[in-house]
Design an enzyme around this catalytic site. Sequence first.
Site, PDB file in Angstrom:
ATOM      1  CB  CYS A 188       2.111 111.038  80.897  1.00  0.00           C
ATOM      2  SG  CYS A 188       2.306 110.505  82.608  1.00  0.00           S
ATOM      3  CB  CYS A 190      -2.461 115.208  85.899  1.00  0.00           C
ATOM      4  SG  CYS A 190      -2.905 113.538  85.342  1.00  0.00           S
TER       5      CYS A 190
END
Length: 267
Positions: free
Chosen positions: A73, A184
């Site tokens: 992440c 992302c």
Amino acid sequence: MKPRILFFDSGIGGLSIYQETMRLLPQVECLYCLDNGAFPYSEKSEEVIIERTATICQKINALYPLDLIVVACNTASTIVLPKLRATFSFPIVGTVPAIKPAAQISQSKHIALVATKGTVKRPYVHQLINNFAGNCRIESFGSTLLVEMAENKLQGIPVNELELNHHLQALKQIGDLDTVVLGCTHFPFLEDELRLALPQVKNFVNSGKAIANRIQSLLITVANKCYDASQCAHDDKKLFATAPLPQAKIQLFNSLGFHLEKILTVE
């Protein structure tokens, strides 16, 4: 024993890193945890993200001792790595936007960083841009909607192309934009849709392969582990969450060989 890796994310975007790792290291034992109880991380404070990540990883390590953690992440990686590295003695691998390779391959030197709202504002990311893309114009585009679209797509819900095109209007108007950093881990799952929405962009860059290579290099240092792919069982992929999962997500992970092990309580 095979090396045991935990992939950690707030949602299912970390599967993009998991898939790249499996292409390179099919023999490792994989655990996946999604902190869906706090999804999306881009809407949470730094303090909350740091404490939740550390607590969750400690709980899992107590159940199944780990050899390596991948913080799959970008939003979390920009802030939690020092805490995790101070907590655990084994390697911690972060995921950060691929600014450097994007700057190297861009011909127009006009690049968009498409990431979460949390990632685009982090000092760590600003430093990456200063260090590796000083000769480029960088458009920072923070989006929670794209994260939600990727989550939905992986659960079988088609991407609304009209909504996507409207959302990306500011980038669509930049004619010399030739490179997009998918900052992302959710966004590689939207690459096909993004290519259609941004036809002027030649390069979509993510850090998945680089992360897999980094994991491979670090696992070489793990002693007394078996690297024989023939010994890789199909039932050693354990899934953790922090809130009940909808059936669509459970089915998605089941299709990849994961089985829900435990819903963790995080206070």
